[in-house]
Every structure is written in C-alpha cells, then in structure tokens.
Design an enzyme around this catalytic site. Sequence first.
Site, PDB file in Angstrom:
ATOM      1  N   CYS A 128       0.886  -1.254   0.100  1.00  0.00           N
ATOM      2  CA  CYS A 128       0.022   0.139   0.061  1.00  0.00           C
ATOM      3  C   CYS A 128       0.899   1.151  -0.027  1.00  0.00           C
ATOM      4  CB  CYS A 128      -0.876  -0.181   1.101  1.00  0.00           C
ATOM      5  SG  CYS A 128      -1.913  -1.325   1.420  1.00  0.00           S
ATOM      6  N   ALA A 129       1.686   1.319  -1.045  1.00  0.00           N
ATOM      7  CA  ALA A 129       2.845   2.339  -0.862  1.00  0.00           C
ATOM      8  C   ALA A 129       2.508   3.771  -1.071  1.00  0.00           C
ATOM      9  CB  ALA A 129       3.579   1.756  -2.287  1.00  0.00           C
ATOM     10  N   GLY A 160       6.438   7.357   1.082  1.00  0.00           N
ATOM     11  CA  GLY A 160       7.407   7.893   2.245  1.00  0.00           C
ATOM     12  C   GLY A 160       8.149   6.568   2.798  1.00  0.00           C
ATOM     13  N   ASP A 215       0.605  -0.258  -5.333  1.00  0.00           N
ATOM     14  CA  ASP A 215      -0.762   0.416  -5.173  1.00  0.00           C
ATOM     15  C   ASP A 215      -1.937   0.450  -6.034  1.00  0.00           C
ATOM     16  OD1 ASP A 215      -1.103   2.633  -2.562  1.00  0.00           O
ATOM     17  OD2 ASP A 215      -2.378   3.108  -4.086  1.00  0.00           O
ATOM     18  N   ASP A 226       0.730  -1.085   4.910  1.00  0.00           N
ATOM     19  CA  ASP A 226       0.459   0.304   5.751  1.00  0.00           C
ATOM     20  C   ASP A 226      -0.920   0.315   5.320  1.00  0.00           C
ATOM     21  OD1 ASP A 226       0.647   2.523   6.927  1.00  0.00           O
ATOM     22  OD2 ASP A 226       1.442   3.703   5.367  1.00  0.00           O
ATOM     23  N   CYS A 258      -2.299   4.300  10.760  1.00  0.00           N
ATOM     24  CA  CYS A 258      -1.922   5.606  11.543  1.00  0.00           C
ATOM     25  C   CYS A 258      -3.474   5.682  12.320  1.00  0.00           C
ATOM     26  CB  CYS A 258      -1.807   6.732  10.534  1.00  0.00           C
ATOM     27  SG  CYS A 258      -2.738   7.041   9.074  1.00  0.00           S
TER      28      CYS A 258
END
Length: 405
Positions: A232-233, A237, A256, A301, A354
């Site tokens: 899930c680039a 970052g 992605d 991610d 996150c």
Amino acid sequence: MRLHRNLCFAVIDGLYKIFNENEYADKVVQSLLKRDKRWGSRDRGFVAETVYEIVRYKRLYAEIANVKEPFDRDNLWRLFAVWATLKGIRLPDWKYFEGTPTRKIKGRFDELSKTRKIKESIPDWMDELGVSELGEATWSKEIEKQNEQADVILRTNTLKTTKKDLQQRLASEDIETEFLPNHPSALRLKERANVFRTETFKDGWFEVQDASSQLVADFLDVHSGMKVVDVCAGAGGKTLHLASLMENKGQLIAMDIYESKLKKLKVRARRNGVHNIEMKAIDSTKPIKKLHGKADRLLIDAPCSGLGVLRRNPDAKWKLQPEFIESIKQTQKEVLEQYSKMVKDGGKMVYATCSVLPSENEKQVEQFLNSEAGAPFKLIKDKKILAHKSGFDGFYMALLEKKSN
C-alpha cells in the site's frame, strides 16, 4: 498582532472552500499560499495556521458564535472573530466585526469547554467511538493532543548523507533542527519553515516524515539483498525509507491501487537517489498472485480511519463518517488475508495503521491470526503509539512471521 485585510480575506476564502465546497484543507492552503508573491513567511504562516486552527475548532467556534452550516461569508467572519478574540487579538474597525460581543465570547468559551466533544470540537459519534474503544481518560488525553499543531519532522536520507551532516547543511540555510531520542534518522525543526524550498531538499538529503511513521520501516527488519514488497505504497514515504535501510540493494516492489501515487513516488525516488524500486499498479488480482510465496518481507501500511493523524489533517474530523470506519475495517481484513499470501515461509510482514482504535489494530491482527489465511503466521511483537504519550502521530504496527514448513 495587527490584522491585515488581504490576509484575513484569504483565510475566509479558504474556509469557504473547505467547509462549503468540501475541498481538502491541505490543498486549499497550498493554493492560498501562492496567492500573493509579496507575502513573506510570516504572512504565509498566518494564513496557513489560522485556517487550520479554525478548521480544528469549527464546532466550538460555531457554538460560541451561534452559527450553523452551511456557513455564508458573514458566518465565517463570525468564526474568525471568535478565533481572534480567544487569541487576544484586537478586532479592527471593519464592518465584518461590528457588534462582536467580545466579553460574551469568553464567557461562552468557559461554559462550553466543560463538554469534551465541544471543547475538542469533534462530532458526537466520534466522541462515543473514542470512549468505547479507549476509555474516557485515555480518549480525553488523546483527542486533546490531536488538536495541537504537529511538529515538522525530517527523515535523513542515509543513502546520501548522515544525520549530523544534514543538520549542519540545513543550519547553513538558516533552518535549525534537533535530534530526537530513539529515532535514528529523525530531525525536528526548532521553528516551522518551508523546507521544500531548500537546496538540501532538492538534492534529496531528506524527506518530511513524522517520527512515528519513521518507526514502521525499522520494524520490518529488512536487510540488503532481500525481496521486499510495500503493498500500500501510496506516494512512497515508507518505501523510500525501506530503500535506504536496504542500502539500495535487493528488490523493493512498491504497489498501490492508484497509479498516480506511484508516479509521485517515481519522482521522489529519483531525487532520493533510489534505484532498487520496481513499481506495480494493482489493477487486478494478477500482480498479487504472481508474488505468492516470494517476499522475504511485506509491508501492509493499511488504509485506515486516520484517527492518529488528525493533527495533520484536522478537516478529516468533518469528512469522516461512522459507516466509513466500518467499511475500512472490512477492507483491512481483506487486505491482510489476500496480501499476506505473498510472504514466503520464514518471511515476515508488518501490518501498520495511523489509527489509535484497537478495532483497526490489535483486534484486526488477532482476527487474522485466527483465520485460515493467518494460521501459518505468529505475532512476534507489536507497538501502539498514542500521540498524548509520544508527542508524535498515533500509530500501530505489528510484526508477524510466517512459520517455515
């Protein structure tokens, strides 16, 4: 502080686009900052920080000003008047501020600040969700911290320089930084500045990346020569961080569903001097199936609610809906089950978000380990980062290992 008409008008125009036209705050602010070439850094700082502050506290300021959405321009000036009054800024003799009840504003603030969802300016459903998942005490501290302005953190590109040399070069461009304990590549700006204009940035010596986010690539335990997949680039970052940890050796596949994001990664990789990245858009199940059992390391991610990064995206509080949280949890479950098949026997993967919600984090990992797809895996370790404890973004990361047959 003296208020300047053209700066205040820029703030009102920006708020109108964010609140009434549903535009993203960061894009609106970027556009506003290009509005007048004569503005200095202080002017641009005023516009950006004032817009973000009023977006952050929209509910509180609207309750104090007694205005409701959709906000017309008169209402936006009332929100602005509340912000200025609470900041102790004297309102100029402009028609927009006629009849502003300064004393009443302060009284209303004291009264409304007794209720968390109004004081911290969040929707009712979000407050209920936070309490149910984290408990009253933890949620109160976390949501308060999420309303503070985030620090600017840089990640040293170790392919090109060292942290000490980066610090010295930035100092030569009048940008002072400090080291962060337990974050080997991180520098924190002592004062906010537009680092993207520096020659140091153009030469690829650093990327802007929060301290918590910098821990994810380290967590994956990568080495030179490995086959590593970042599934899930996005704009990359963490991919770029992985490349530096791999010393540009081995194969790093960035994937992605959005090809446009991978194009941005291509530009960033060139600036960073990274040349071991292969980019693949996920346009069907084929690219995933081709990598089944091939990856030494896999980074997921995962898409999430973003409730750990509200400091950076305050407008997300107003764009998020409870049904999105439910649907994203289903997406996380599917991503874990499908993409984990790329890990080879004895290989490892990191699941990261996150978000600060256990239902998106440790509960997802627990559910995965109890599923058929997760049966070959075991949890090595996980890390929960809350903003009110760390001072940085809220994050979660879990390292899982696939058992060898």
